[in-house]
Scaffold this active site. Structure first.
Site, mmCIF file in Angstrom:
data_model
loop_
_atom_site.group_PDB
_atom_site.id
_atom_site.type_symbol
_atom_site.label_atom_id
_atom_site.label_comp_id
_atom_site.label_asym_id
_atom_site.label_seq_id
_atom_site.Cartn_x
_atom_site.Cartn_y
_atom_site.Cartn_z
ATOM 1 C CG ASN A 36 -2.267 0.708 0.900
ATOM 2 O OD1 ASN A 36 -2.283 1.710 0.203
ATOM 3 N ND2 ASN A 36 -3.355 0.213 1.447
ATOM 4 C CG HIS A 61 24.318 4.357 8.378
ATOM 5 N ND1 HIS A 61 24.983 5.032 7.399
ATOM 6 C CD2 HIS A 61 23.040 4.782 8.323
ATOM 7 C CE1 HIS A 61 24.154 5.843 6.788
ATOM 8 N NE2 HIS A 61 22.954 5.713 7.322
ATOM 9 C CB THR A 103 13.243 -6.226 16.995
ATOM 10 O OG1 THR A 103 12.526 -6.603 18.174
ATOM 11 C CG2 THR A 103 13.082 -4.745 16.769
ATOM 12 C CE LYS A 104 11.507 -10.683 21.444
ATOM 13 N NZ LYS A 104 11.146 -11.508 22.599
#
Lengths: 193, 193, 193
Positions: free
Chosen positions: C86, C117, C162-163
């Site tokens: 979307n 980075h 994050t998991k």
């Protein structure tokens, strides 16, 4: 010809970015009180400066498309040499926002030193924001008023920062919490696990 | 000439915003079923209304650039007098979203009264969203279906609101949690500390 | 005429989307290594592909305005049949991002398989992101590197993942936490309560 400003050196430096980005940066720079070489990258929407009478200074900096700098009457926004603001980053500066040298500010970041509105009958609160040298702020973070982010700190993507961040630490979450020290962690985002 | 609508009064009121913002607001107002004086501020992208057959009403309101109102077939979106929606705010209204008077809705806010998609074989769920008078929603908040935000409440920047918020309280975080009462706190964002 | 590709069938299928969306999709498809029928919906800004030398494949997919796909030199981005991205969704693929079939990726989602980075003197970290079939990612989520989202999982709006997410579960928050199983919950957003 020992001068560091030989023609070939200038040319090689100019080649780092396309000519139009220097040109756009030069147009942008006219909104700054004091400035180094500004680079405006990424086309439209062009970075926008809304200055209601404050002061705006920058070193050699790069601004991506959609960046928006709002400086109030009493505001002083300062961006150090070698720092960049990626796409759509917004800075609201009613009192003082200072960004150090070589900072990496990712896209969609919001930095505000003011609530912009009062709560109930209190006055509108402003508190200076200080972002020290070599700070890296991940994409879509929000940095709120009164916050100092120490040198070399890393803020994970999507965080809301409401407290001071010590130097060389990694923080993440909404509100942001301590994750790790810069030297002890593999990666700031993964560390969120 | 006791009438409150003397020419000078009208002129002074008209001067509050540039003429083009009234004009843009008038163009925008043609998408509303019922409306007061609408102001469309901030140029392009112009506020966008996608109405699939629902009802859309507003008092004297201000809409900034990039605002997007999506009203479904059965949707009823109502915005009270004196409220504004700042840049890029999105409202998705499949059933009912009501925003009270004098509300401050900051930029990049999302308000949805629907999941828009089903989970597994369940039907798509819609639940009305009610935002009472004088509510202040900080930038980049997400207000999800079924939520009622009480009068005078403040939602800190970057919050995701999934529960009802009592009047005159301050909430923040993702998901949003209670921070303080309006009268006992210096500032909603700082309170997040 | 037993052939499934009778003229009338083709025409009825073509009518599903306006002709200009097929045309825009065809223009977009020239940036793909391999692709099915692409649909580009919603006008400007047109979906943008920034490919520095990687590989980009998609089945029959729909891309809304403002979508941005950044593929690095070694990147491989793969989007399965029947999935859509979307408005303003951003995918950063330096190594590998794979999105399964029939996935619903809402607006303003960020998916990154790289930090982009380095931290201190470490190398820049990339870890593949895998999004399995029928995953639904709510609006304004951030999916970070190394994450696998299991089949049929649902990520609530505004989450930072994050998991790894197990199949048929619902997660939300920043960072995202387990909320419920798909079969035991009324609605993923409400469940955040």
């Amino acid at each position: 010809m020992k001068s560091p400003f030989t023609v070939s050196r200038i040319i090689s430096r100019l080649k780092k970015y396309p000519f139009r980005e220097y040109l756009s940066g030069w147009i942008l720079s006219r909104k700054f009180s004091r400035h180094g070489i500004l680079i405006a990258t990424g086309g439209r929407p062009f970075p926008k400066v809304i200055n209601k009478g404050g002061k705006l200074t920058a070193g050699n900096c790069q601004f991506y498309s959609g960046v928006r700098l709002e400086i109030g009457k009493q505001g002083y926004l300062e961006i150090g040499n070698g720092s960049y603001l990626n796409r759509n980053t917004l800075i609201v500066c009613e009192e003082s926002v200072s960004i150090g040298k070589n900072c990496k500010i990712a896209w969609d970041v919001i930095i505000m030193d003011s609530d912009l509105h009062p709560i109930a009958s209190s006055p509108i609160l402003h508190k200076p924001v200080q972002i020290k040298d070599e700070v890296w702020i991940g994409c879509r973070c929000i940095i709120l008023k009164g916050v100092t982010i120490g040198q070399g700190a890393v803020i994970a993507a999507g965080s809301v920062v409401t407290k001071n961040i010590p130097p060389f630490t990694i923080w993440g979450g909404a509100p942001a919490k301590f994750i790790a020290n810069v030297n002890t962690v593999e990666s700031p985002f993964f560390a969120l696990q």
